[in-house]
Design a protein around this motif. Structure first.
Motif, PDB file in Angstrom:
ATOM      1  N   GLU A 206       0.687  -1.122   0.018  1.00  0.00           N
ATOM      2  CA  GLU A 206      -0.097  -0.024   0.038  1.00  0.00           C
ATOM      3  C   GLU A 206       0.820   1.085   0.080  1.00  0.00           C
ATOM      4  N   PRO A 207       0.608   2.241  -1.039  1.00  0.00           N
ATOM      5  CA  PRO A 207       1.356   3.550  -1.053  1.00  0.00           C
ATOM      6  C   PRO A 207       1.412   4.489   0.406  1.00  0.00           C
ATOM      7  N   ILE A 208       2.601   4.499   0.971  1.00  0.00           N
ATOM      8  CA  ILE A 208       2.705   5.353   1.967  1.00  0.00           C
ATOM      9  C   ILE A 208       3.571   6.625   2.163  1.00  0.00           C
ATOM     10  N   ALA A 209       3.301   7.543   2.663  1.00  0.00           N
ATOM     11  CA  ALA A 209       4.182   8.688   2.797  1.00  0.00           C
ATOM     12  C   ALA A 209       4.621   8.896   4.266  1.00  0.00           C
ATOM     13  N   PHE A 210       5.798   9.040   4.437  1.00  0.00           N
ATOM     14  CA  PHE A 210       6.442   9.342   5.449  1.00  0.00           C
ATOM     15  C   PHE A 210       7.130  10.624   5.716  1.00  0.00           C
TER      16      PHE A 210
ATOM     17  N   THR B 234       9.261  -0.456  -3.343  1.00  0.00           N
ATOM     18  CA  THR B 234       8.121  -0.386  -2.638  1.00  0.00           C
ATOM     19  C   THR B 234       7.770   0.981  -2.425  1.00  0.00           C
ATOM     20  N   PRO B 235       6.252   0.966  -2.418  1.00  0.00           N
ATOM     21  CA  PRO B 235       5.589   2.428  -2.599  1.00  0.00           C
ATOM     22  C   PRO B 235       5.814   3.195  -1.298  1.00  0.00           C
ATOM     23  N   LEU B 236       6.864   3.214  -0.746  1.00  0.00           N
ATOM     24  CA  LEU B 236       7.288   4.158   0.442  1.00  0.00           C
ATOM     25  C   LEU B 236       8.062   5.533   0.005  1.00  0.00           C
ATOM     26  N   TYR B 237       7.168   6.883   0.477  1.00  0.00           N
ATOM     27  CA  TYR B 237       7.744   7.864  -0.375  1.00  0.00           C
ATOM     28  C   TYR B 237       8.195   8.680   1.178  1.00  0.00           C
ATOM     29  N   ILE B 238       9.327   9.221   1.248  1.00  0.00           N
ATOM     30  CA  ILE B 238       9.750   9.633   2.466  1.00  0.00           C
ATOM     31  C   ILE B 238      10.334  11.151   2.121  1.00  0.00           C
ATOM     32  N   ASP B 239       9.878  12.061   3.128  1.00  0.00           N
ATOM     33  CA  ASP B 239      10.002  13.724   3.189  1.00  0.00           C
ATOM     34  C   ASP B 239      10.751  14.155   4.017  1.00  0.00           C
ATOM     35  N   ASP B 240      11.813  14.405   4.009  1.00  0.00           N
ATOM     36  CA  ASP B 240      12.700  15.067   5.283  1.00  0.00           C
ATOM     37  C   ASP B 240      12.835  16.425   5.410  1.00  0.00           C
ATOM     38  N   THR B 241      11.966  17.248   4.911  1.00  0.00           N
ATOM     39  CA  THR B 241      11.824  18.752   4.997  1.00  0.00           C
ATOM     40  C   THR B 241      11.992  19.197   6.349  1.00  0.00           C
TER      41      THR B 241
ATOM     42  N   ARG C 235      -1.516  16.249  -0.980  1.00  0.00           N
ATOM     43  CA  ARG C 235      -2.720  16.284  -2.163  1.00  0.00           C
ATOM     44  C   ARG C 235      -1.844  15.681  -3.442  1.00  0.00           C
ATOM     45  N   ARG C 236      -0.687  16.206  -3.547  1.00  0.00           N
ATOM     46  CA  ARG C 236       0.015  15.926  -4.640  1.00  0.00           C
ATOM     47  C   ARG C 236       0.553  14.202  -4.667  1.00  0.00           C
ATOM     48  N   LEU C 237       0.830  13.881  -3.721  1.00  0.00           N
ATOM     49  CA  LEU C 237       1.099  12.500  -3.319  1.00  0.00           C
ATOM     50  C   LEU C 237       0.010  11.599  -3.491  1.00  0.00           C
ATOM     51  N   VAL C 238      -1.249  11.986  -3.021  1.00  0.00           N
ATOM     52  CA  VAL C 238      -2.403  10.957  -3.139  1.00  0.00           C
ATOM     53  C   VAL C 238      -2.953  11.167  -4.619  1.00  0.00           C
ATOM     54  N   ARG C 239      -2.751  12.420  -5.388  1.00  0.00           N
ATOM     55  CA  ARG C 239      -3.164  12.334  -6.669  1.00  0.00           C
ATOM     56  C   ARG C 239      -2.056  11.421  -7.685  1.00  0.00           C
ATOM     57  N   GLU C 240      -1.043  11.731  -7.517  1.00  0.00           N
ATOM     58  CA  GLU C 240       0.239  11.156  -8.495  1.00  0.00           C
ATOM     59  C   GLU C 240       0.516   9.897  -8.239  1.00  0.00           C
ATOM     60  N   LYS C 241       0.546   9.672  -6.797  1.00  0.00           N
ATOM     61  CA  LYS C 241       1.496   8.260  -6.259  1.00  0.00           C
ATOM     62  C   LYS C 241       0.166   7.313  -5.636  1.00  0.00           C
ATOM     63  N   GLY C 242      -1.020   7.720  -5.598  1.00  0.00           N
ATOM     64  CA  GLY C 242      -1.935   7.235  -5.015  1.00  0.00           C
ATOM     65  C   GLY C 242      -1.933   6.811  -3.392  1.00  0.00           C
ATOM     66  N   VAL C 243      -1.037   7.453  -2.824  1.00  0.00           N
ATOM     67  CA  VAL C 243      -1.004   7.290  -1.302  1.00  0.00           C
ATOM     68  C   VAL C 243      -2.160   7.162  -0.457  1.00  0.00           C
TER      69      VAL C 243
ATOM     70  N   LYS D 266      -6.568  16.802  11.289  1.00  0.00           N
ATOM     71  CA  LYS D 266      -7.696  16.239  11.126  1.00  0.00           C
ATOM     72  C   LYS D 266      -8.685  16.381   9.764  1.00  0.00           C
ATOM     73  N   GLY D 267      -8.645  17.654   9.400  1.00  0.00           N
ATOM     74  CA  GLY D 267      -9.212  18.342   8.407  1.00  0.00           C
ATOM     75  C   GLY D 267      -8.629  17.741   6.971  1.00  0.00           C
ATOM     76  N   LEU D 268      -7.517  17.561   7.096  1.00  0.00           N
ATOM     77  CA  LEU D 268      -6.672  16.987   5.856  1.00  0.00           C
ATOM     78  C   LEU D 268      -6.937  15.671   5.762  1.00  0.00           C
ATOM     79  N   ALA D 269      -7.094  14.970   6.832  1.00  0.00           N
ATOM     80  CA  ALA D 269      -7.405  13.604   6.800  1.00  0.00           C
ATOM     81  C   ALA D 269      -8.607  13.183   6.029  1.00  0.00           C
ATOM     82  N   LYS D 270      -9.707  14.102   6.452  1.00  0.00           N
ATOM     83  CA  LYS D 270     -11.250  14.189   6.010  1.00  0.00           C
ATOM     84  C   LYS D 270     -11.219  14.547   4.551  1.00  0.00           C
ATOM     85  N   GLU D 271     -10.263  15.547   4.119  1.00  0.00           N
ATOM     86  CA  GLU D 271     -10.450  15.969   2.792  1.00  0.00           C
ATOM     87  C   GLU D 271      -9.845  14.899   1.756  1.00  0.00           C
ATOM     88  N   LEU D 272      -8.848  14.177   2.370  1.00  0.00           N
ATOM     89  CA  LEU D 272      -8.077  13.381   1.366  1.00  0.00           C
ATOM     90  C   LEU D 272      -8.865  11.935   1.434  1.00  0.00           C
ATOM     91  N   ASP D 273      -9.523  11.870   2.717  1.00  0.00           N
ATOM     92  CA  ASP D 273     -10.235  10.396   2.839  1.00  0.00           C
ATOM     93  C   ASP D 273      -9.141   9.353   3.232  1.00  0.00           C
TER      94      ASP D 273
END
Length: 504
Positions: free
Chosen positions: A247-251, A300-307, A320-328, A361-368
């Motif tokens: 399952e695609p996941i962003a960390f 593996t569909p693991l995407y890491i951001d260390d900003t 939003r971009r990760l969900v749209r482009e990578k199906g996170v 919490k709002g982002l979790a609801k928006e992106l479902d």
């Protein structure tokens, strides 16, 4: 000036704002119609109260009149010409709005409150347009200023735009039928899964039984004191989701860089002590295990951001971009207190953390999708005595009670042996064990889950065995059904015949 603009300027109802040199978006006649309707129909306010605030009206005197009407409604007082005039007098602004004559004039504009919702929507749109004009002009002016830091300006722009969108976002009601259909479909899908999972599995049997997996639109807080293994637990879950379940996941890591994170993942997956990953002093057996198990991580569909210093507004854009482009399907954040809400002003750090928590919490609801955020606990845990005293509580969440309120689930990572406690109240041996305490769960039960903690591998695992999912193969073996080439994709050298350490 053109004749057309000159004639328009002579009309007292059309305003020109010299700040921008253009006619500001407005609807003066509709403002009068709406105010008049509110004074002749006692039920009209309930139809527009969520759409209108005093600032929605462009005319200053209309703002004051709407404020008076709103005050009367909130106090459940009658609303008509006489009561509005009286309230304006109490507010000390009756003469400023043009006296009783103007109020009477407004009520004479309309015969009924028909179409008031439609008219209110027009005013709301005009107000939003004015807000955007003001926002863009302010940012443009600062962008021309050479003394302004562009990165800080970007943060401010994101924060201000987010604030505007939040204030103007209205969620309409939904008739229950389609929601029932959706709930039944989820139930049917769950019935076809022998494990009863309706969300993304964690890879931990007992935890999945209690949670049914990470659920869509949920905000999950994973909290604990330093050295409890929060990041190790989060990475173990991330590895299970990406490697075992694909399952695609962003960390998003605000604490460690991406190489440090990957080193931990290598230690976790290959069962090689973290210090050996750093110094490269691996035995021949460990080199072989490294070569074999690194195949699991590649692709593996693991995407890491260390900003570093990530703001909640940057997170929204990236998510939003990760969900749209990578199906996170799930996002993890390490950790919440290191985030900021640059671009917005706060009276305290607690207010800022509350905004961040509410935004997640709002982002979790928006992106479902589920969002898992790590959080620190305050020091009160250290000052309490005994087995129960060291056990974390919801009140220990650091910097804001809003975290507890916004979260759908709160989990504590707790290792009693860290405090030299080796047996729980049931007599269970706690050597090498970690308690995952579900302290809050909106959709299910609370309770404890015992997991084995392998500190040398920064890994949590099921106590009964070492495999998260039997059909995927054991952690120290190949993935069943893998089509990977026999040649190592990482160029790990073959085990030297001399038995010495190979270079990595």
């Amino acid at each position: 000036m053109p004749d057309k603009l000159t004639s328009a300027h002579k009309n007292k109802d059309i305003k020109i704002d010299s700040t921008y040199g253009h006619l500001q978006p407005q609807a003066a006649e509709i403002e009068k119609i709406v105010l008049g309707a509110l004074m002749i129909d006692k039920d009209a306010f309930s139809m527009v109260s969520e759409l209108l605030v005093p600032e929605t009206f462009y005319e200053p005197r209309n703002q004051k009149i709407y404020d008076a009407i709103r005050t009367l409604n909130m106090r459940e007082n009658p609303v008509d010409v006489a009561t509005v005039i009286d309230q304006l007098q109490k507010n000390g602004v009756l003469e400023n709005v043009g006296g009783p004559a103007y109020v009477v004039e407004l009520s004479s504009h309309v015969a009924s409150s028909a179409h008031i919702e439609y008219h209110a929507h027009i005013l709301a749109q005009k107000y939003l347009a004015r807000q955007l004009i003001s926002f863009s002009s302010r940012i443009e002016t600062k962008a021309f200023d050479e003394t302004v830091d562009v990165d800080e300006l970007m943060q401010e722009a994101e924060g201000s735009l987010f604030e505007i969108s939040q204030k103007n976002m209205k969620q309409d009601y939904t008739q229950i039928d389609p929601v029932i259909q959706q709930a039944v479909e989820i139930l049917q899908n769950a019935s076809q899964n022998s494990g009863g999972l309706t969300g993304i599995p964690t890879g931990y049997t007992k935890l999945d039984e209690m949670t049914s997996g990470w659920q869509k639109s949920d905000l999950v807080i994973i909290a604990g004191r330093p050295a409890m293994g929060k990041t190790s637990f989060a990475l173990s879950i991330a590895k299970n989701i990406a490697v075992d379940y694909h399952e695609p996941i962003a960390f998003f890591s605000l604490e460690m860089n991406n190489v440090q994170l990957v080193n931990r993942l290598i230690s976790n997956t290959c069962e090689i002590a973290g210090n050996k990953i750093l110094n490269g002093q691996l035995t021949p057996d460990e080199w072989e295990r490294l070569d074999k198990n690194l195949r699991k991580l590649t692709g593996t569909p693991l995407y890491i951001d260390d900003t570093p210093g990530l703001s909640v507004f940057e997170l929204r854009t990236k998510a939003r971009r990760l969900v749209r482009e990578k199906g996170v399907k799930i996002i993890m954040i390490d950790y919440l207190q290191l985030m900021n809400a640059n671009g917005m002003k706060f009276g305290s750090r607690q207010e800022e953390v509350s905004t961040i928590s509410r935004s997640l919490k709002g982002l979790a609801k928006e992106l479902d999708i589920p969002i898992l955020a790590l959080s620190q606990l305050n020091r009160t845990v250290e000052n309490r005595e005994g087995l129960e005293g060291k056990r974390p509580q919801l009140s220990d969440l650091r910097e804001s009670g809003a975290i507890e309120q916004d979260a759908d689930m709160v989990l504590f990572v707790h290792r009693p042996e860290y405090y030299h406690i080796f047996t729980d109240e049931k007599g269970n041996d706690l050597h090498g064990m970690a308690q995952i305490i579900i302290a809050k769960h909106r959709k299910g039960a609370t309770g404890d889950v015992l997991l084995t903690f392998r500190g040398e591998f920064t890994r949590f695992q099921n106590p009964e065995d070492n495999s998260a999912i039997p059909m995927m193969g054991r952690l120290d073996g190949e993935i069943i059904g893998s089509k990977m080439n026999e040649e190592s994709p990482f160029g790990v050298p073959p085990i030297p015949l001399s038995g010495g350490n190979a270079p990595f």
